[in-house]
Design a protein around this motif. Structure first.
Motif, mmCIF file in Angstrom:
data_model
loop_
_atom_site.group_PDB
_atom_site.id
_atom_site.type_symbol
_atom_site.label_atom_id
_atom_site.label_comp_id
_atom_site.label_asym_id
_atom_site.label_seq_id
_atom_site.Cartn_x
_atom_site.Cartn_y
_atom_site.Cartn_z
ATOM 1 N N LEU A 174 32.515 29.785 27.958
ATOM 2 C CA LEU A 174 32.014 30.992 27.646
ATOM 3 C C LEU A 174 33.098 32.003 28.008
ATOM 4 C CD1 LEU A 174 28.468 30.765 29.102
ATOM 5 C CD2 LEU A 174 29.214 30.453 26.620
ATOM 6 N N SER A 175 33.217 33.380 27.511
ATOM 7 C CA SER A 175 33.743 34.250 27.776
ATOM 8 C C SER A 175 33.437 35.664 27.686
ATOM 9 C CB SER A 175 35.518 34.287 26.910
ATOM 10 O OG SER A 175 35.986 35.226 27.613
ATOM 11 N N LEU A 176 33.692 36.544 28.635
ATOM 12 C CA LEU A 176 32.855 37.991 28.264
ATOM 13 C C LEU A 176 33.833 38.715 28.821
ATOM 14 C CD1 LEU A 176 31.991 38.521 31.338
ATOM 15 C CD2 LEU A 176 29.960 37.118 30.886
ATOM 16 N N ASN A 177 33.686 40.063 28.470
ATOM 17 C CA ASN A 177 34.272 41.252 29.319
ATOM 18 C C ASN A 177 33.292 41.986 30.048
ATOM 19 O OD1 ASN A 177 37.123 41.093 28.012
ATOM 20 N ND2 ASN A 177 35.654 41.398 25.991
ATOM 21 N N SER A 212 29.382 35.580 40.476
ATOM 22 C CA SER A 212 28.138 34.758 41.375
ATOM 23 C C SER A 212 27.511 33.743 40.190
ATOM 24 C CB SER A 212 27.024 35.514 41.708
ATOM 25 O OG SER A 212 26.162 36.231 40.613
ATOM 26 N N LEU A 213 27.663 34.025 39.040
ATOM 27 C CA LEU A 213 27.593 33.006 38.086
ATOM 28 C C LEU A 213 28.430 32.016 37.508
ATOM 29 C CD1 LEU A 213 25.155 35.335 35.699
ATOM 30 C CD2 LEU A 213 24.306 33.497 37.287
ATOM 31 N N GLY A 214 29.588 31.923 38.206
ATOM 32 C CA GLY A 214 30.845 31.045 37.949
ATOM 33 C C GLY A 214 31.856 31.544 36.847
ATOM 34 N N PHE A 215 31.935 33.005 36.819
ATOM 35 C CA PHE A 215 32.753 33.209 35.858
ATOM 36 C C PHE A 215 34.182 33.480 36.675
ATOM 37 C CE2 PHE A 215 29.223 33.845 33.188
ATOM 38 C CZ PHE A 215 29.884 33.705 31.964
ATOM 39 N N THR A 216 35.344 33.551 36.014
ATOM 40 C CA THR A 216 36.532 33.687 36.744
ATOM 41 C C THR A 216 37.371 34.711 35.945
ATOM 42 O OG1 THR A 216 36.803 31.326 37.258
ATOM 43 C CG2 THR A 216 38.779 32.732 37.575
ATOM 44 N N LYS A 217 37.931 35.798 36.703
ATOM 45 C CA LYS A 217 38.820 36.726 36.067
ATOM 46 C C LYS A 217 40.025 36.205 35.437
ATOM 47 C CE LYS A 217 41.476 40.777 37.466
ATOM 48 N NZ LYS A 217 41.672 41.858 38.599
ATOM 49 N N GLU A 218 40.396 36.960 34.430
ATOM 50 C CA GLU A 218 41.418 36.544 33.573
ATOM 51 C C GLU A 218 42.464 37.706 33.177
ATOM 52 O OE1 GLU A 218 41.618 33.856 30.521
ATOM 53 O OE2 GLU A 218 39.854 32.816 31.118
ATOM 54 N N VAL A 233 37.411 47.081 31.288
ATOM 55 C CA VAL A 233 36.728 46.055 31.520
ATOM 56 C C VAL A 233 37.433 44.533 32.070
ATOM 57 C CG1 VAL A 233 34.655 46.593 30.027
ATOM 58 C CG2 VAL A 233 36.521 45.473 29.169
ATOM 59 N N THR A 234 36.784 43.644 32.646
ATOM 60 C CA THR A 234 37.522 42.498 32.903
ATOM 61 C C THR A 234 37.233 41.453 32.093
ATOM 62 O OG1 THR A 234 37.534 43.559 35.243
ATOM 63 C CG2 THR A 234 37.939 41.134 34.908
ATOM 64 N N THR A 235 38.204 40.537 31.519
ATOM 65 C CA THR A 235 37.873 39.537 30.830
ATOM 66 C C THR A 235 37.804 38.456 31.770
ATOM 67 O OG1 THR A 235 39.188 40.299 28.861
ATOM 68 C CG2 THR A 235 38.902 37.860 28.980
ATOM 69 N N MET A 236 36.626 37.757 31.396
ATOM 70 C CA MET A 236 36.201 36.402 32.442
ATOM 71 C C MET A 236 36.008 35.083 31.597
ATOM 72 S SD MET A 236 33.784 38.652 35.134
ATOM 73 C CE MET A 236 34.351 37.674 36.449
#
Length: 291
Positions: A107-110, A121-127, A263-266
């Protein structure tokens, strides 16, 4: 998975996003200051899937959408909670519903600034950081770099010609989305030595027009692929979302587009951004939810 959540004074139930009136979705986005028009919501519902959080009398208090690309990847967006429910766990509950629907997909989101801690906290990492450039376009374009290749309009019935290039830049095949974006867009492609090396789209969104996706292998190509749209938008409102900081960003500023927000791509699972120098890259996003 729990299909409802109990808040302080009422209960919210998860419901398919296609089952509610678009006016309720529009009101939800207006409530948090997002520019989406009813037409934009209609388009997003065609492009992806989603859920809404509704109370017992049908009021919408939250939304979340996902946009599958194949069986192993999806982008997430339009995760909105009304101000009344933002501190009561609705966002986490909505994301848990999305995780269940997406299964084992990467998964990816901004992420907005407000939602960043939740996603960590849900396991996403900043890119990376996405810069939202927008404003009324300058009456005249600044000097452009020399065009290396042939820039020409691409008709919608030939949109399949750019699918392979887009997949290389984006990292996975998003043929369905590209075709939907093309329906209401002006499209240009750049050929060099007979090969398609870049493309760009411009379509209505929010307060004016968004230029994106923009796919190119270098700043010079990206600038020319953006300028071909901006020259027709002089004085009009335009927006470009980009992760670039160099010459391409300077070009946007010279056209009187300023950074309005970031926004931050994660990502969760495999890393989303794996660009290499000289390879096709996404210089301009299709949208925060679509990436």
């Amino acid at each position: 998975m729990q299909k409802s959540v109990r808040l302080k004074s009422f209960e919210l139930i998860a419901q398919d996003i296609d089952s509610v009136d678009v006016g309720l979705l529009h009101a939800l986005s207006i409530g948090v200051g997002w520019p989406h028009r009813p037409k934009d919501w209609d388009f997003l519902r065609r492009a992806g899937r989603g859920i809404v959080a509704v109370d017992g009398i049908g009021r919408v208090f939250g939304s979340a959408m996902w946009f599958p690309h194949g069986d192993d990847f999806a982008t997430i967006g339009l995760v909105i909670t009304s101000p009344r429910t933002q501190a009561q766990g609705t966002g986490r509950w909505l994301m848990e519903q999305v995780f269940e629907k997406c299964g084992d997909r990467d998964l990816s989101l901004n992420s907005t600034h407000a939602a960043y801690r939740l996603y960590v906290s849900l396991g996403f990492t900043k890119e990376a950081i996405v810069y939202q450039y927008q404003g009324n376009v300058a009456p005249e374009l600044p000097p452009l770099p020399e065009l290396n290749g042939q820039l020409s309009a691409l008709s919608r019935d030939k949109i399949a010609e750019i699918n392979a290039l887009d997949a290389r830049a984006f990292g996975t095949d998003r043929e369905k989305l590209v075709a939907l974006l093309a329906e209401g867009a002006s499209i240009y492609m750049l050929r060099r030595d007979g090969e398609i090396v870049g493309y760009s789209m411009c379509r209505e969104f929010g307060r004016g027009r968004v230029v994106g996706p923009i796919v190119a292998s270098n700043d010079q190509d990206a600038i020319n692929l953006t300028a071909v749209h901006l020259k027709d938008l002089a004085g009009g409102f335009a927006r470009v979302d980009t992760r670039e900081k160099g010459l391409f960003a300077e070009f946007l500023q010279q056209n009187r587009l300023a950074v309005a927000d970031t926004v931050t791509t994660m990502s969760r699972g495999r890393r989303f951004l794996n660009g290499k120098s000289g390879e096709p890259a996404v210089y301009g996003l299709a949208g925060h939810a679509l990436s």
